[in-house]
Each structure stands twice: as C-alpha cells, then as structure tokens.
Design a protein around this motif. Structure first.
Motif, short mmCIF file in Angstrom:
data_model
loop_
_atom_site.label_atom_id
_atom_site.label_comp_id
_atom_site.label_asym_id
_atom_site.label_seq_id
_atom_site.Cartn_x
_atom_site.Cartn_y
_atom_site.Cartn_z
N ILE A 143 16.31 -27.86 -4.43
CA ILE A 143 17.23 -27.06 -5.53
C ILE A 143 18.22 -27.76 -5.87
N GLN A 144 19.02 -28.26 -5.02
CA GLN A 144 20.29 -29.10 -5.27
C GLN A 144 19.81 -30.26 -6.12
N GLU A 145 18.75 -30.77 -6.17
CA GLU A 145 18.49 -32.11 -6.90
C GLU A 145 18.11 -31.35 -8.26
N GLY A 146 17.56 -30.28 -8.19
CA GLY A 146 17.29 -29.81 -9.76
C GLY A 146 18.58 -29.20 -10.32
N ASN A 147 19.49 -28.72 -9.44
CA ASN A 147 20.70 -28.45 -10.08
C ASN A 147 21.42 -29.33 -10.56
N ASN A 148 21.51 -30.54 -9.66
CA ASN A 148 22.36 -31.70 -10.10
C ASN A 148 21.49 -32.25 -11.32
N LYS A 149 20.21 -32.31 -11.69
CA LYS A 149 19.43 -32.88 -12.65
C LYS A 149 20.24 -32.00 -13.98
N GLN A 150 20.00 -30.74 -13.80
CA GLN A 150 20.40 -29.64 -15.03
C GLN A 150 21.93 -30.22 -15.25
N ILE A 151 22.82 -30.10 -14.35
CA ILE A 151 24.22 -30.40 -14.67
C ILE A 151 24.31 -31.68 -15.39
N GLN A 152 23.61 -32.53 -14.82
CA GLN A 152 23.75 -34.00 -15.61
C GLN A 152 23.27 -33.94 -16.99
#
Length: 122
Positions: free
Chosen positions: A95-104
C-alpha cells in the motif's frame, strides 16, 4: 504333717500363680484382639488412601494433558499471529509503495500543469 503343710502352701502359691498367669493370658488375648481390630482399621485406611492416590494420579494426568493441549494451542495461535503480522506488514508495504507511486505521479502531473500554466501566462 509339716511336709503336707508345705505342699499345701506350695499348692496355694501355684494356684495363685496359675490364676495370675490366666489373667495375664486373658489380658494378652484382649490386647491381641485389639491389635487385630486396629490392623483391620489400618488396612482399610491404607486401601482408601491408595484409591485416593490413584484418583489424584488420574487428575494430575488429566491436568497435564490439558496443559499440553493449551501449550499446543498457544503455539498454533502464536504461529498464526506471526503469519498474520507478516502478511499485514507485506500488505502495508505494498500500500505504501502504491501510495508513493501515486504521489510521485501526481507530483509529476502537477509540475507539468504548472509548466503549462507558466507557458500560457507568457
């Protein structure tokens, strides 16, 4: 006459001695009977105690078995908890990796939009 007097005294003493010995024999027989009764009581008590010991041994075995079962269940629960914690940690990382990717991606999109706005303002 003196000899017959001595022998009747001796006879009287012997008869007295015989009566004393008969009383002593009666006392000993009574004591023996009492000891037999006491021994019977003791044997009964011992048998009762043996039964109670067996019952306690069965109870102890049951408690030990229950404790072993609780330990096994505890180990199984602990293993499940550890597995769940591992899965939750992996899920949280995903989830954190997905969130970081979306934020990026949103950051990149925002930069591009700001660049377009700057071009349009000129």
């Amino acid at each position: 006459a003196q000899q017959s007097e001595v022998s009747s005294e001796a006879m009287a003493e012997l008869e007295t001695k015989i009566k004393e010995l008969q009383l002593e024999k009666s006392d000993l027989e009574a004591t023996l009977q009492e000891q037999k009764l006491h021994q019977d009581d003791t044997s009964e008590i011992i048998a009762e105690l043996k039964e109670r010991i067996k019952a306690y041994q069965v109870e102890i075995a049951e408690v030990r078995e229950a404790n072993e079962n609780l330990k096994r269940v505890d180990k199984e629960r602990h293993a499940r908890d550890m597995e769940r914690d591992t899965q939750n940690t992996l899920l949280l990382q995903t989830i954190q990796e997905g969130n970081n990717k979306q934020i990026q991606e949103l950051y990149e999109e925002n930069r591009m939009l700001q660049a377009e706005i700057s071009v349009l303002k000129e």
